[in-house]
Scaffold this motif. Structure first.
Motif, mmCIF file in Angstrom:
data_model
loop_
_atom_site.group_PDB
_atom_site.id
_atom_site.type_symbol
_atom_site.label_atom_id
_atom_site.label_comp_id
_atom_site.label_asym_id
_atom_site.label_seq_id
_atom_site.Cartn_x
_atom_site.Cartn_y
_atom_site.Cartn_z
ATOM 1 N N GLY A 35 1.941 -9.443 13.373
ATOM 2 C CA GLY A 35 2.392 -7.939 13.417
ATOM 3 C C GLY A 35 1.000 -7.582 13.773
ATOM 4 N N MET A 36 1.462 -5.931 13.933
ATOM 5 C CA MET A 36 0.164 -5.057 13.988
ATOM 6 C C MET A 36 0.276 -3.614 13.492
ATOM 7 N N TYR A 37 -0.830 -3.024 12.710
ATOM 8 C CA TYR A 37 -0.850 -2.093 12.144
ATOM 9 C C TYR A 37 -1.371 -0.964 12.791
ATOM 10 N N MET A 38 -0.244 0.291 12.370
ATOM 11 C CA MET A 38 -1.008 1.614 13.142
ATOM 12 C C MET A 38 -1.328 2.698 12.063
ATOM 13 N N PRO A 39 -1.926 3.567 12.519
ATOM 14 C CA PRO A 39 -2.512 4.881 10.660
ATOM 15 C C PRO A 39 -1.735 5.111 11.379
ATOM 16 N N THR A 40 -1.464 5.512 9.853
ATOM 17 C CA THR A 40 0.292 6.399 9.611
ATOM 18 C C THR A 40 -0.723 7.911 9.563
ATOM 19 N N GLU A 41 0.469 8.973 10.195
ATOM 20 C CA GLU A 41 -0.666 10.625 10.495
ATOM 21 C C GLU A 41 -0.583 10.899 8.282
ATOM 22 N N PRO A 42 -1.670 11.374 8.550
ATOM 23 C CA PRO A 42 -2.139 12.226 7.647
ATOM 24 C C PRO A 42 -1.613 13.032 6.765
ATOM 25 N N ALA A 43 -0.563 13.430 7.796
ATOM 26 C CA ALA A 43 0.302 14.031 6.618
ATOM 27 C C ALA A 43 2.216 13.810 6.409
ATOM 28 N N ALA A 44 2.355 12.939 6.752
ATOM 29 C CA ALA A 44 3.149 12.476 7.595
ATOM 30 C C ALA A 44 3.952 12.229 5.727
ATOM 31 N N LEU A 45 5.178 13.086 5.820
ATOM 32 C CA LEU A 45 6.157 13.032 4.137
ATOM 33 C C LEU A 45 7.856 13.164 4.713
ATOM 34 N N PRO A 46 8.787 12.174 3.825
ATOM 35 C CA PRO A 46 7.902 11.598 3.142
ATOM 36 C C PRO A 46 7.378 9.901 2.938
ATOM 37 N N ILE A 47 7.073 9.536 2.387
ATOM 38 C CA ILE A 47 5.847 7.945 3.026
ATOM 39 C C ILE A 47 6.534 7.249 1.753
ATOM 40 N N ASN A 48 5.963 6.319 2.197
ATOM 41 C CA ASN A 48 6.042 4.948 1.104
ATOM 42 C C ASN A 48 4.523 4.732 0.976
ATOM 43 N N LEU A 49 4.614 4.198 -1.252
ATOM 44 C CA LEU A 49 3.439 4.664 -2.088
ATOM 45 C C LEU A 49 3.391 3.044 -2.500
ATOM 46 N N ILE A 50 2.099 2.787 -2.058
ATOM 47 C CA ILE A 50 1.797 1.356 -3.240
ATOM 48 C C ILE A 50 0.923 1.614 -3.911
ATOM 49 N N VAL A 51 1.032 0.669 -5.286
ATOM 50 C CA VAL A 51 0.373 1.624 -6.119
ATOM 51 C C VAL A 51 -0.310 -0.399 -7.259
ATOM 52 N N HIS A 52 -1.530 -1.107 -7.062
ATOM 53 C CA HIS A 52 -1.187 -2.222 -7.665
ATOM 54 C C HIS A 52 -1.577 -1.852 -9.238
ATOM 55 N N VAL A 53 -1.235 -2.307 -9.848
ATOM 56 C CA VAL A 53 -0.954 -2.268 -11.655
ATOM 57 C C VAL A 53 -1.259 -3.660 -11.741
ATOM 58 N N PRO A 54 -2.550 -4.277 -12.076
ATOM 59 C CA PRO A 54 -1.969 -5.692 -12.653
ATOM 60 C C PRO A 54 -1.650 -6.227 -14.155
ATOM 61 N N GLY A 55 -1.154 -4.929 -15.080
ATOM 62 C CA GLY A 55 -0.993 -5.411 -16.433
ATOM 63 C C GLY A 55 0.530 -5.228 -16.380
ATOM 64 N N THR A 56 1.435 -3.545 -17.013
ATOM 65 C CA THR A 56 2.790 -3.492 -17.375
ATOM 66 C C THR A 56 3.318 -2.489 -15.872
ATOM 67 N N THR A 57 3.826 -3.615 -15.165
ATOM 68 C CA THR A 57 4.438 -2.470 -13.725
ATOM 69 C C THR A 57 5.352 -1.560 -14.598
#
Lengths: 117, 894
Positions: free
Chosen positions: B708-730
């Motif tokens: 796979g290859m990754y391309m940078p996302t545009e800073p103003a792009a919306l809607p966009i996927n958010l990923i949050v790392h929550v080690p405890g109670t997600t």
């Protein structure tokens, strides 16, 4: 020819009673499908389907209440004979029982037949 | 004076021979009398009607209707042949379930019933532009014109859908579906609010207080079902509203809405957006019909269309016609071809049932043949062929009705599964309010009709075939041995075996996929990561700005996103947060061209890695390590920057040895240019700036590698996927995320929120479901084929009992007898297996150009398996054949 003679006549449906009464009134030389249908229509003012009379006569014959015989050839029927209906004694008895039942029931109702018991 | 010829001909066919003269004579006599009394034409008409009446009466006397005793016998048969009852009941139940589900789904899509009073009188308006062949949205002018001039439709209303955050006093913020609707829309629905009032005409006035009516579930979930909710204020996006009413449960009119606010037409904001009012609907006035409304609108539409060319309304094209349609059709009218295709799925499901019923017919045929002596006896006692066929039909109808019961039970459960699957596959939060999971009464009636179809195919068919030899029974051949399996049954068995052989490799493939998916590892602790979609709600100043002033909006979006990310990162329990395609989600595959040497690709078109878009900091947030080069920087996301990052699998599969950083590649065009069109300009060269450890890109078991290859996302792009790392109670984090969004900008919506682990498990569940379903279907097919074969072999053996016995007595060799008994059924099985294998191979060649060796082996293996199981199925009757004592055989034949 009567097929089956029940020991005791089954109760008659209303239309069966009308067909038997018409056949008795017309007599064994004049009662057949067309004349019975016309007779009921004239006397009751109802719209009578000939198919209904035909199937009712077949049923009455199966029950042994009437028998049939062929008459003479008729030109208005394309040379075919009429199937004349004869009401058997069991049929007459069934008519008597039915009318008696009606009279008995109706007689008790004030104002329906003009008299009370 | 002959009566109408056609009628005479019909009566001649239907009347019993001994009454034919009576019937025709009566008809002719009555016709002659009518001609004299009423004239030729009337006589002809009346005699025709009377003749038809007589024909109907005669036909009814000829058809033998099943008696209660026939049904009692049917129930007894179910108990007497439990094997047949279970096999046939399950198979028919499954096929009826398929039919019922198809019928229910197609009906809900094509002919939905709205759960509202006199719902068939609710109509929608559609504007059609003949010049562009496209639908156009009505304007406030259209709405006003229709309201004032149209007589056959009343309460004409309009609505627009928007998504906004509902922010309550406790700071909770959740996106809900809102209908901006005319107050008269509630008169169309004819449903009273559970609490408070509905919207009123006064609410629509410019400057009137902001009010909202909320749905039952919003009231229950967000306001705790408080009775004093009326009069409270709540924020919908950036604005505050006073709640004036709560609608009853399940009310989602017009589609799947959770709150209603007044639609204000003619406000300056609206004028700027071209004055569109969304969707217009109403209710047919008392005494009006759909056709009258159409005619009235057509006349008015022609008149308005001429007026539309006036310069006061530039941009509104001429040649636009309006039409009125049933509500749901007006909202989403499917093309005729799609409607026909959907309707024909009912036919396909019915054909599937006929195929299964034909198999069952094989079994009932064998059962009927085994009762030949009993039927011959009944025939000898005076039962007509019609009577016997009616009895056998009624017996199978009982089986069909039991199967329909089983089928409806399966369908009821399967409908819930189906909804779950579609929810997962399409991410549907709320269904239109008229769509329901249950089965409608019409579907139950349809299932009963399918049971009658089963009785026709599996009951009347074999019965007619067996009773076809009745003449011979009467001639004294009542000992049996007169009925034969014919070509139809051979065809059924061959088709069945072919289908089983063709389907087995598919099931194995799905099974392998399911197993692989269960062992997928995303490359990170998936249950510690939450993913959601961040978007800006429609119809708010922010989204309005994006349309009118894109540059300013870009800057604002970028700032909002950055502020939101900081807000989330500062939330207690959050370790990191980033934007980008979440691992295991769907990302596209693109063909690429490598500058310089590369490893050979599997496809002739070149390498085809997966392409994900991520924000700077993505890898660090997800715990992936940069093994060479560097991560993305904010500068890489600017326009004109050509940096990409590849993963280790990419280096291994595409580039091979040698340094990866600094190598160049470019994407190939998505589709080749059409003939006569210029070739698309080549994509720019991209430079690899870093190599990162593997994170799973697609949870797709069909992919051979994770390059796979990754391309940078545009800073103003919306809607966009958010990923949050929550080690405890997600799971407890979802409200905190929504609250963070509301703090940054009330128009930011965060939904739906789930963990990466849940997403992959949903995918795995989806595959497992298909695996179980296809396994069940193939299992049923196999069971049916085997039962059919068993029936054929037992039938053959029982027919040849005497012959086999005599041959054994005369010293015939057992292997030879074995060959002879097996020959006919095995010929059918081998033919079916060969056809199935050939069909599967052809499909594979047509789809991928060749058949891989392992697939060819799988097909051959499944054919061999089916043949082997068929031989086993034949074992019991054949053992019985070879054990026949010659004396016993002779005795049974006497």
């Amino acid at each position: 020819v009567t097929k089956r003679h029940p020991a005791r006549a089954e109760p008659l449906a209303e239309f069966e009673l009308l067909v038997l009464l018409a056949a008795l009134h017309l007599g064994p030389d004049e009662a057949y499908t067309v004349s019975i249908a016309n007779d009921i229509a004239e006397r009751t003012g109802r719209l009578v389907r000939r198919a209904n009379v035909f199937t009712t006569l077949q049923r009455l014959e199966d029950k042994g209440l009437v028998s049939t015989r062929l008459g003479e050839s008729r030109p208005e029927r394309g040379g075919r004979p009429r199937r004349l209906v004869v009401v058997e004694s069991v049929g007459v008895e069934a008519v008597r029982a039915a009318t008696r039942a009606i009279q008995t029931m109706a007689g008790r109702v004030r104002g329906l037949t003009g008299g009370t018991r | 004076m002959k009566p109408p010829r056609l009628i005479s001909a019909v009566l001649r066919r239907l009347a019993p021979a001994r009454r034919l003269d009576d019937v025709l004579g009566d008809l002719e006599e009555a016709h002659g009398r009518r001609r004299r009394d009423r004239g030729r034409v009337l006589a002809w008409l009346l005699t025709t009607l009377e003749g038809l009446d007589m024909a109907w009466a005669l036909a009814r006397t000829r058809v033998t209707l099943p008696s209660a005793l026939d049904f009692t016998l049917g129930v007894r048969m179910l108990r007497r042949y439990p094997g047949l009852t279970i096999v046939a009941g399950l198979a028919l139940g499954f096929a009826i379930a398929v039919g019922a589900i198809t019928f229910e789904v197609v009906t809900q899509i094509l002919r939905p019933t709205l759960p509202l009073a006199e719902a068939d009188r609710i109509v929608g308006f559609r504007l059609w532009n003949a010049e562009t062949s496209q639908e156009t949205r009505p304007t406030a002018t259209d709405l006003t014109t229709w309201r004032t001039q149209l007589r056959s439709v009343e309460h004409i209303s309009a609505f627009r859908s928007t998504e906004r955050n509902l922010i309550t006093d406790d700071g909770r913020s959740e996106s809900i579906a809102i209908a901006e609707m005319s107050a008269s829309g509630f008169d169309v629905a004819r449903i009273r609010p559970r609490l408070g009032r509905a919207l009123q005409a006064a609410d629509e006035a410019s400057g009137a207080p902001e009010v909202a009516v909320i749905a039952f579930d919003v009231w229950r979930d967000r306001f705790g079902g408080a009775l004093d909710v009326i009069g409270r204020t709540a924020r919908l996006g950036a604005a505050s509203f006073t709640i004036v009413g709560v609608m009853p449960e399940h009310f989602g009119f017009p589609v799947a809405h959770q709150a209603w606010i007044p639609l204000r037409i003619g406000t300056p904001d609206r004028e700027r957006r071209g004055d569109a009012v969304g969707f217009v609907f109403g209710r047919l006035a008392a005494g009006a019909t759909m056709s009258r409304a159409r005619a009235e609108l057509a006349v008015m539409s022609a008149r308005t269309s001429r007026q539309r060319t006036s310069p006061q309304l530039p941009g509104t094209p001429a040649g636009v016609t309006a039409e009125v349609l049933p509500f749901v059709r007006a909202m989403a009218d499917l093309p005729l071809s799609v409607r026909l295709a959907l309707d024909s799925t009912n036919l396909a499901a019915a054909l599937f049932l006929v195929l299964i019923a034909s198999n069952v017919a094989l079994l009932t045929f064998a059962r009927t043949v085994s009762r030949e002596a009993e039927l011959a006896m009944r025939s000898a006692l005076g039962a007509s062929r019609g009577r016997i066929v009616t009895q056998l039909f009624a017996e199978t109808l009982v089986l069909g009705l039991v199967s329909a019961g089983v089928g409806l039970a399966i369908a009821a459960v399967a409908m819930r599964w189906l909804f779950q699957i579609v929810d997962v596959a399409l991410d549907i939060d709320r269904w239109p309010f008229w769509i329901h999971e249950g089965l409608s009464p019409m579907t139950v009636v349809y299932a009963a009709a399918l049971a009658a179809l089963v009785a026709l195919v599996a009951g009347a068919g074999p019965a007619l075939r067996v009773t076809g030899t009745m003449a011979r029974w009467k001639a004294g051949a009542a000992s049996g041995g007169t009925a034969r399996f014919g070509g139809v049954w051979t065809g059924v068995i061959v088709t069945q075996v072919a289908l089983t052989v063709a389907c087995l490799p598919i099931v194995v493939d799905v099974g392998l996929d399911t197993a692989r998916l269960r062992h997928f590892h995303l490359g990170l602790p998936a249950d510690e990561y939450l993913t959601a979609r961040l978007s800006i709600s429609d119809d708010t100043p922010a989204s309005e700005e994006a349309r009118t002033e894109p540059m300013a909006a870009r800057i604002r979006f970028e700032t909002t996103k950055r502020a939101f990310l900081q807000e989330v990162a500062a939330t207690q329990g959050v370790r990191s947060a980033t934007f980008g395609d979440p691992p295991g989600a769907y990302v596209p595959l693109r063909f690429i061209e490598i500058d310089g040497p590369a490893l050979p690709a599997r496809s002739a078109s070149g390498h085809r890695p997966q392409v994900a878009t991520v924000a700077p900091g993505f890898f660090e947030a997800l715990g992936a390590r940069i093994v060479a080069g560097r991560d993305f920087t904010p500068a890489d996301a600017r326009e004109g920057a050509m940096a990409i990052v590849v993963n280790e699998s990419f280096v291994r599969v595409v580039l091979g040895t040698g340094p990866a950083v600094g190598r160049r590649l470019r994407l190939k065009p998505q589709a080749p240019p059409a003939i006569g069109q210029p070739t698309a300009a080549a994509e720019p060269w991209l430079e690899i700036v870093g190599v990162v450890t593997d994170l799973l890109l697609n949870a797709n078991p069909d992919l051979r590698d994770n390059a796979g290859m990754y391309m940078p996302t545009e800073p103003a792009a919306l809607p966009i996927n958010l990923i949050v790392h929550v080690p405890g109670t997600t799971r407890a984090m979802a409200p905190a995320l929504r609250a963070a969004a509301a703090r940054v900008d009330p128009s930011l919506t965060v939904s739906p929120i789930s963990t990466l682990g849940d997403r992959v498990r949903e995918e795995a569940w989806f595959h497992a479901f298909w695996f179980r379903l296809s396994l069940g279907v193939v299992g049923l097919l196999l069971l049916l084929s085997l039962s059919g074969l068993y029936a054929v072999v037992s039938f053959t053996v029982s027919r040849r009992t005497r012959e086999i016995g005599i041959r054994v007595a005369l010293g015939a060799s057992r292997p030879r007898l074995l060959r002879e008994v097996l020959a006919a059924p095995m010929r059918r099985v081998l033919l079916g297996a060969a056809l199935g294998a050939a069909a599967m191979a052809l499909v594979l060649v047509a789809s991928s150009g060749s058949v891989a060796l392992w697939l060819a082996g799988l097909i051959a293996g499944s054919a061999a398996l089916v043949v082997a199981v068929s031989v086993l199925a034949c074992a019991v009757p054949i053992r019985r054949a070879l054990r026949i004592e010659p004396t016993a055989a002779l005795r049974t034949a006497e």
